[in-house]
Design an enzyme around this catalytic site. Structure first.
Site, PDB file in Angstrom:
ATOM      1  N   SER A 141       0.858  -1.183   0.000  1.00  0.00           N
ATOM      2  CA  SER A 141       0.000   0.000   0.000  1.00  0.00           C
ATOM      3  C   SER A 141       0.892   1.230   0.000  1.00  0.00           C
ATOM      4  CB  SER A 141      -0.887   0.006   1.247  1.00  0.00           C
ATOM      5  OG  SER A 141      -1.499   1.268   1.443  1.00  0.00           O
ATOM      6  N   TYR A 193      -1.385  -0.867  10.410  1.00  0.00           N
ATOM      7  CA  TYR A 193      -1.510  -1.151   8.974  1.00  0.00           C
ATOM      8  C   TYR A 193      -0.265  -0.682   8.226  1.00  0.00           C
ATOM      9  CZ  TYR A 193      -3.501  -1.173   4.257  1.00  0.00           C
ATOM     10  OH  TYR A 193      -3.732  -1.396   2.923  1.00  0.00           O
TER      11      TYR A 193
END
Length: 269
Positions: free
Chosen positions: A135, A148
């Protein structure tokens, strides 16, 4: 069964980027094996693609070993692994519950370690590839994404380590870093963001991508195209790369935004 057909294993394949990757790869001639935790979601994708389905908890070492062994036994080879399984937890280091931290690390990072440990010997045999789905949170700091972002940054480093260690044996390992992509998980985040503001999911995406140079979120098929390219022979001299697929999101300089846009303060009740 697939002596002349390359075999790709895709984790987290029941929806979003994983499902799009399975769809595109089957269209381009791969024998795809999809895995995930939700049989019903996997079966929907399999019905339209013909991909094989394996229900697997990729955070469990024994289950991952069995998955890879079964794929190689059934199809005779393993040419590519797409490590796409991932979950999200919101919070700073102060707000994140340790159990949530552990769950994010297990799914987003440790699962890739387990998968690579089991699969890399077969990828060496095949001269194969591994593609990790990270990401842009691995590359730029986002608000309240301590677990995350850390897991996705760790994934980048892990894949680079695989590229460095096993490149001499013919294995290539690369990462894609998507920005906002219209997936099931992102839809949920947009609903949570937009609901207090009276915004629909579509409106929330528009709001969230207002500063993205392409002014929109990505489609899962666009990320799948990058993944399939990295998995295949057309990227034969690409190893250890981080391919950003974000519409230009990380190009934006936060310090100059005020010179380019009219900013309206957002008021919530």
């Amino acid at each position: 069964m697939t002596a002349d057909r390359k075999v790709m294993l895709v984790t987290g394949a029941g929806s979003g980027i994983g499902a799009a990757t399975a769809t595109l790869a089957t269209q381009r001639g791969w024998q795809v094996v999809m895995c995930g935790r939700r049989r019903d979601a996997l079966d929907v994708v399999a019905a339209r693609t013909g991909a094989a389905v394996r229900v697997t908890d990729v955070t469990a070492s024994g289950a991952v070993d069995e998955l890879v062994a079964t794929v190689v036994t059934e199809f005779g080879r393993l040419d590519s692994v797409v490590a796409n399984a991932g979950i999200m937890a919101v919070g700073s280091v102060v707000d994140t519950d340790p159990a949530d931290w552990d769950a994010v690390m297990a799914t987003n990072l440790t699962s890739v370690f387990l998968l690579a440990r089991a699969a890399v010997p077969h990828l060496v045999t095949a001269g194969g590839t591994l593609v990790g789905v990270s990401s842009i949170a691995a590359l730029r700091s986002s608000l309240s994404t301590a677990a995350y972002a850390t897991s996705k940054a760790g994934l980048v480093a892990l894949v680079q380590s695989i590229a460095r260690d096993f490149g001499p044996q013919g294995v290539r390992a690369n990462v894609v870093c998507p920005g906002w992509v219209r997936t099931e998980m992102a839809d949920g985040e947009m609903a949570e963001f937009g609901s207090p503001l009276g915004l629909s999911v579509d409106q929330a995406y528009s709001e969230a991508t207002e500063l993205v140079p392409q002014r929109r979120a990505g489609d899962p098929a666009e990320v799948a195209s990058a993944i399939e390219w990295l998995a295949g022979s057309e990227s034969s001299y690409v190893n250890g790369a981080t391919l950003v697929v974000d519409g230009g999101t990380i190009l934006v300089d936060g310090g100059t935004v005020a010179f380019d846009y009219t900013l309206t303060p957002r008021v919530t009740t």
